[in-house]
Design a protein around this motif. Structure first.
Motif, PDB file in Angstrom:
ATOM      1  N   PRO A  46      13.833 -36.233  -5.605  1.00 23.13           N
ATOM      2  CA  PRO A  46      12.729 -36.992  -6.195  1.00 23.13           C
ATOM      3  C   PRO A  46      13.225 -37.895  -7.324  1.00 23.13           C
ATOM      4  O   PRO A  46      14.134 -37.522  -8.070  1.00 23.13           O
ATOM      5  CB  PRO A  46      11.797 -35.899  -6.731  1.00 23.13           C
ATOM      6  N   PHE A  48      12.954 -39.887 -10.935  1.00 19.18           N
ATOM      7  CA  PHE A  48      12.373 -39.509 -12.224  1.00 19.18           C
ATOM      8  C   PHE A  48      12.180 -40.762 -13.066  1.00 19.18           C
ATOM      9  O   PHE A  48      12.724 -41.826 -12.768  1.00 19.18           O
ATOM     10  CB  PHE A  48      13.256 -38.491 -12.940  1.00 19.18           C
ATOM     11  N   GLU A  52       8.683 -39.296 -17.799  1.00 18.04           N
ATOM     12  CA  GLU A  52       8.757 -37.873 -17.467  1.00 18.04           C
ATOM     13  C   GLU A  52       9.660 -37.129 -18.444  1.00 18.04           C
ATOM     14  O   GLU A  52       9.326 -36.042 -18.899  1.00 18.04           O
ATOM     15  CB  GLU A  52       9.290 -37.691 -16.046  1.00 18.04           C
ATOM     16  N   GLN A  56       8.311 -34.109 -20.924  1.00 17.00           N
ATOM     17  CA  GLN A  56       8.847 -32.759 -20.750  1.00 17.00           C
ATOM     18  C   GLN A  56       9.950 -32.428 -21.763  1.00 17.00           C
ATOM     19  O   GLN A  56      10.738 -31.505 -21.537  1.00 17.00           O
ATOM     20  CB  GLN A  56       9.406 -32.611 -19.320  1.00 17.00           C
ATOM     21  N   ASP A  60      12.474 -29.425 -21.374  1.00 18.01           N
ATOM     22  CA  ASP A  60      13.741 -29.934 -20.849  1.00 18.01           C
ATOM     23  C   ASP A  60      14.796 -30.120 -21.929  1.00 18.01           C
ATOM     24  O   ASP A  60      15.992 -30.003 -21.670  1.00 18.01           O
ATOM     25  CB  ASP A  60      13.501 -31.271 -20.132  1.00 18.01           C
ATOM     26  N   LYS A 119       7.879 -29.035  -3.861  1.00 13.03           N
ATOM     27  CA  LYS A 119       7.222 -29.702  -4.990  1.00 13.03           C
ATOM     28  C   LYS A 119       7.669 -29.148  -6.335  1.00 13.03           C
ATOM     29  O   LYS A 119       7.404 -29.762  -7.381  1.00 13.03           O
ATOM     30  CB  LYS A 119       5.703 -29.557  -4.869  1.00 13.03           C
ATOM     31  N   TYR A 120       8.333 -27.993  -6.324  1.00 15.70           N
ATOM     32  CA  TYR A 120       8.793 -27.413  -7.581  1.00 15.70           C
ATOM     33  C   TYR A 120      10.110 -28.016  -8.058  1.00 15.70           C
ATOM     34  O   TYR A 120      10.569 -27.710  -9.164  1.00 15.70           O
ATOM     35  CB  TYR A 120       8.939 -25.896  -7.448  1.00 15.70           C
ATOM     36  N   THR A 122      12.188 -30.700  -9.712  1.00 15.28           N
ATOM     37  CA  THR A 122      11.977 -31.823 -10.627  1.00 15.28           C
ATOM     38  C   THR A 122      13.282 -32.137 -11.351  1.00 15.28           C
ATOM     39  O   THR A 122      14.141 -31.266 -11.513  1.00 15.28           O
ATOM     40  CB  THR A 122      10.890 -31.501 -11.665  1.00 15.28           C
ATOM     41  N   THR A 124      13.537 -32.935 -14.487  1.00 21.00           N
ATOM     42  CA  THR A 124      13.485 -32.284 -15.793  1.00 21.00           C
ATOM     43  C   THR A 124      13.079 -30.825 -15.629  1.00 21.00           C
ATOM     44  O   THR A 124      12.514 -30.434 -14.614  1.00 21.00           O
ATOM     45  CB  THR A 124      12.457 -32.984 -16.707  1.00 21.00           C
ATOM     46  N   GLN A 126      10.745 -28.029 -15.931  1.00 17.26           N
ATOM     47  CA  GLN A 126       9.301 -27.836 -16.122  1.00 17.26           C
ATOM     48  C   GLN A 126       8.796 -26.760 -15.160  1.00 17.26           C
ATOM     49  O   GLN A 126       9.258 -26.672 -14.027  1.00 17.26           O
ATOM     50  CB  GLN A 126       8.544 -29.145 -15.894  1.00 17.26           C
ATOM     51  N   ARG A 128       5.452 -25.290 -13.338  1.00 16.42           N
ATOM     52  CA  ARG A 128       4.076 -25.614 -13.000  1.00 16.42           C
ATOM     53  C   ARG A 128       3.184 -24.380 -13.103  1.00 16.42           C
ATOM     54  O   ARG A 128       3.672 -23.239 -13.063  1.00 16.42           O
ATOM     55  CB  ARG A 128       4.005 -26.176 -11.573  1.00 16.42           C
ATOM     56  N   HIS A 131       3.544 -22.234 -10.069  1.00 13.32           N
ATOM     57  CA  HIS A 131       4.953 -22.092  -9.713  1.00 13.32           C
ATOM     58  C   HIS A 131       5.221 -20.734  -9.053  1.00 13.32           C
ATOM     59  O   HIS A 131       4.748 -19.699  -9.521  1.00 13.32           O
ATOM     60  CB  HIS A 131       5.827 -22.221 -10.965  1.00 13.32           C
TER      61      HIS A 131
END
Length: 212
Positions: A46, A48, A52, A56, A60, A119-120, A122, A124, A126, A128, A131
């Motif tokens: 993904p 960034f 973001e 975060q 992060d 989707k988990y 990322t 950075t 983080q 969710r 999660h």
């Protein structure tokens, strides 16, 4: 589109600019291979944004920028050594093919880790609200397979180019970056999952199976 932009900027900074003193090498097969590997890494994860990283920053702690900076060092060091200090630039021995295997295997392993985390995943650190702890697929082998894959692919540059100093610098830089990042990430995961994550830590190594 954002991934393509990031890949382009990355290659300009890491590959093109260091070779401005030897522009004839920009289209060398080994350099084109490294560029292709870099693009593949960017396209299989993904994208960034600066926003973001700012949003975060508490979780992060700007570790994503540390990884980017150390990645820059890790790519530039072997390229500079190869371009300006090595006389033999067209050697295609066993080390070259080992480096190719490391790039392909590393990118493939990282892409698999990204797919399993879904989707988990990322850029950075983080956690969710919904999660879930993923321990299947490559996460059965190591706790941070995306870093394992990226590490292999990035340090392979020194192997492909036949640059021992560059390889050593790359290893040291990426180990520092991931040591810091994993420490931050695992603190967040332990706070979120508690004993479940501690149990996972006990039975699985961080990025090198059975070693570290």
């Amino acid at each position: 589109m954002r991934k393509i932009v990031l890949a382009s900027v990355s290659n300009i900074l890491m590959v093109i600019l260091p070779l401005l003193g030897a522009p004839q090498l920009i289209l060398h097969p080994k350099i084109l291979l490294l560029i292709a590997g870099s693009v593949a890494i960017w396209l299989t994860q993904p994208a960034f944004t600066v926003q973001e990283t700012s949003e975060q920053k508490q979780s992060d702690r700007f570790s994503v920028w540390l990884i980017l900076c150390m990645s820059l060092v890790s790519v530039v060091a072997p390229i500079v050594h190869w371009a300006y200090f090595l006389e033999e630039k067209d050697r295609y021995d066993w080390a070259f093919f080992l480096g190719v295997a490391m790039i392909v295997g590393g990118i493939g392993f990282r892409a698999m880790a990204v797919r399993y985390l879904g989707k988990y995943f990322t850029a950075t650190v983080q956690i969710r609200e919904d999660h879930h702890l993923i321990t299947s697929g490559p996460y059965r082998i190591v706790r941070h397979p995306s870093y394992t894959g990226a590490f292999l692919a990035i340090v392979a540059g020194g192997v492909v180019l036949g640059s021992l100093p560059g390889f050593v610098i790359s290893c040291m830089a990426m180990m520092l970056a991931y040591y810091v990042r994993i420490g931050i990430e695992e603190k967040e995961l332990t706070e979120r999952f508690g004993d479940e994550y501690r149990s996972y830590q006990q039975r699985t190594k961080m990025i090198v199976p059975y070693v570290w």
